[in-house]
Write an enzyme that holds these catalytic residues in place. Sequence first.
Site, PDB file in Angstrom:
ATOM      1  N   HIS A 169       9.092  -8.695   1.032  1.00  0.00           N
ATOM      2  CA  HIS A 169       9.157  -7.646   0.230  1.00  0.00           C
ATOM      3  C   HIS A 169       9.617  -7.891  -0.996  1.00  0.00           C
ATOM      4  O   HIS A 169      10.953  -8.272  -0.798  1.00  0.00           O
ATOM      5  CB  HIS A 169       9.550  -6.264   0.921  1.00  0.00           C
ATOM      6  CG  HIS A 169       8.778  -5.948   2.163  1.00  0.00           C
ATOM      7  ND1 HIS A 169       8.212  -4.840   2.183  1.00  0.00           N
ATOM      8  CD2 HIS A 169       8.941  -6.389   3.334  1.00  0.00           C
ATOM      9  CE1 HIS A 169       7.720  -4.467   3.419  1.00  0.00           C
ATOM     10  NE2 HIS A 169       8.067  -5.393   4.141  1.00  0.00           N
ATOM     11  N   ASN A 178      11.529  -8.442   7.340  1.00  0.00           N
ATOM     12  CA  ASN A 178      11.692  -7.849   8.328  1.00  0.00           C
ATOM     13  C   ASN A 178      11.184  -8.732   9.416  1.00  0.00           C
ATOM     14  O   ASN A 178       9.942  -8.968   9.383  1.00  0.00           O
ATOM     15  CB  ASN A 178      11.005  -6.421   8.440  1.00  0.00           C
ATOM     16  CG  ASN A 178      11.581  -5.459   7.575  1.00  0.00           C
ATOM     17  OD1 ASN A 178      13.029  -5.368   7.195  1.00  0.00           O
ATOM     18  ND2 ASN A 178      10.717  -4.475   6.913  1.00  0.00           N
ATOM     19  N   ILE A 184       0.828  -1.024   0.176  1.00  0.00           N
ATOM     20  CA  ILE A 184      -0.015   0.025   0.022  1.00  0.00           C
ATOM     21  C   ILE A 184       1.146   1.322  -0.035  1.00  0.00           C
ATOM     22  O   ILE A 184       0.327   2.360  -0.452  1.00  0.00           O
ATOM     23  CB  ILE A 184      -0.996   0.155   1.356  1.00  0.00           C
ATOM     24  CG1 ILE A 184      -2.267   0.849   0.921  1.00  0.00           C
ATOM     25  CG2 ILE A 184      -0.199   0.288   2.313  1.00  0.00           C
ATOM     26  CD1 ILE A 184      -3.403   0.596   1.875  1.00  0.00           C
ATOM     27  N   HIS A 241       5.824 -11.713   5.868  1.00  0.00           N
ATOM     28  CA  HIS A 241       5.697 -11.089   4.539  1.00  0.00           C
ATOM     29  C   HIS A 241       7.049 -10.774   3.851  1.00  0.00           C
ATOM     30  O   HIS A 241       8.205 -10.390   4.756  1.00  0.00           O
ATOM     31  CB  HIS A 241       4.867  -9.991   4.527  1.00  0.00           C
ATOM     32  CG  HIS A 241       5.095  -8.968   5.559  1.00  0.00           C
ATOM     33  ND1 HIS A 241       4.917  -8.860   6.803  1.00  0.00           N
ATOM     34  CD2 HIS A 241       5.920  -7.740   5.303  1.00  0.00           C
ATOM     35  CE1 HIS A 241       5.207  -7.909   7.374  1.00  0.00           C
ATOM     36  NE2 HIS A 241       5.870  -7.095   6.680  1.00  0.00           N
ATOM     37  N   VAL A 280       4.037  -5.347  10.413  1.00  0.00           N
ATOM     38  CA  VAL A 280       2.687  -6.195  10.360  1.00  0.00           C
ATOM     39  C   VAL A 280       2.979  -7.649  10.958  1.00  0.00           C
ATOM     40  O   VAL A 280       4.021  -8.325  10.250  1.00  0.00           O
ATOM     41  CB  VAL A 280       2.021  -6.203   9.020  1.00  0.00           C
ATOM     42  CG1 VAL A 280       0.849  -7.268   8.997  1.00  0.00           C
ATOM     43  CG2 VAL A 280       1.748  -5.000   8.516  1.00  0.00           C
TER      44      VAL A 280
HETATM   45  P1  DGP Z   1       6.906  -4.523   7.509  1.00  0.00           P
HETATM   46  O1  DGP Z   1       7.654  -3.196   8.221  1.00  0.00           O
HETATM   47  O2  DGP Z   1       8.023  -5.307   6.926  1.00  0.00           O
HETATM   48  O3  DGP Z   1       6.203  -4.915   8.613  1.00  0.00           O
HETATM   49  O4  DGP Z   1       6.184  -3.962   6.190  1.00  0.00           O
HETATM   50  C1  DGP Z   1       4.766  -3.874   6.396  1.00  0.00           C
HETATM   51  C2  DGP Z   1       4.292  -3.268   4.929  1.00  0.00           C
HETATM   52  O5  DGP Z   1       2.914  -3.586   4.983  1.00  0.00           O
HETATM   53  C3  DGP Z   1       4.570  -2.001   4.601  1.00  0.00           C
HETATM   54  O6  DGP Z   1       5.572  -2.046   3.553  1.00  0.00           O
HETATM   55  C4  DGP Z   1       3.219  -1.200   4.261  1.00  0.00           C
HETATM   56  C5  DGP Z   1       2.341  -2.605   3.939  1.00  0.00           C
HETATM   57  N1  DGP Z   1       0.854  -2.423   4.475  1.00  0.00           N
HETATM   58  C6  DGP Z   1       0.615  -1.901   5.682  1.00  0.00           C
HETATM   59  N2  DGP Z   1      -0.798  -2.141   5.681  1.00  0.00           N
HETATM   60  C7  DGP Z   1      -1.277  -2.604   4.395  1.00  0.00           C
HETATM   61  C8  DGP Z   1      -2.379  -2.920   3.741  1.00  0.00           C
HETATM   62  O7  DGP Z   1      -3.588  -2.588   4.276  1.00  0.00           O
HETATM   63  N3  DGP Z   1      -2.402  -3.236   2.427  1.00  0.00           N
HETATM   64  C9  DGP Z   1      -1.227  -3.341   1.988  1.00  0.00           C
HETATM   65  N4  DGP Z   1      -1.453  -3.962   0.478  1.00  0.00           N
HETATM   66  N5  DGP Z   1      -0.069  -3.241   2.301  1.00  0.00           N
HETATM   67  C10 DGP Z   1      -0.073  -2.683   3.603  1.00  0.00           C
END
Ligand code: DGP
Length: 120
Positions: free
Chosen positions: A106, A91, A34, A104, A100
Site C-alpha cells: 500500500h 500486511n 478500491i 501488495h 487479499v
Molecule cells: P490488505 O488488508 O493489506 O490485504 O489490503 C487489501 C486491499 O485491497 C484493501 O485496501 C482493499 C483493496 N481491494 C480489495 N478488493 C479490491 C479490488 O477489487 N480492487 C481494488 N482496486 N482494490 C481492492
Amino acid sequence: MPYDNDNIFARILRGELPCNKVYEDEHVLAFHDINPLAPLHILVIPKGAYANTDSFAHDAPPAQQAALMRAIGVIAREQGLADNGYRVIINQGDHGGQEVPHLHAHILGGEKLAAMLVPR
Ligand code: DGP
C-alpha cells in the site's frame, strides 16, 4: 500458504477484473485501492504469483524483488508524494491483517497521516 489463482489481484492481473491503473512495467502493476484510506491510496503488486511477503522474499527472482521496491519509488514521485512524504505498508498473514492473498504494498499519502499504530 499455497497461492490461490482466483484471488482478486490474480484476476486483475489476468484482465478478468478492471482496475484503475497508475503504473505498469515488466514485473509490477499498480492501481488505486478500491477503498482508499488516504487522499492517495495505491496498491503495488508483483506480476508473479506470490501470496505474501514470505514467499516473495524467499522464492521470487531478485529482479522481481528489486522491481517492486523500485516501482514504489517511481510511483511516489510520479504521484507527487516524494517531497511531503508517504507511507508504505505491507500486511502479511493473519496477524498482519492481510485480506487479499497476493502480495501488495500500500502507498498512502496526500496528507499528514495518523499514527501508524495505537501506542500499547
Ligand atoms: P490488505 O488488508 O493489506 O490485504 O489490503 C487489501 C486491499 O485491497 C484493501 O485496501 C482493499 C483493496 N481491494 C480489495 N478488493 C479490491 C479490488 O477489487 N480492487 C481494488 N482496486 N482494490 C481492492
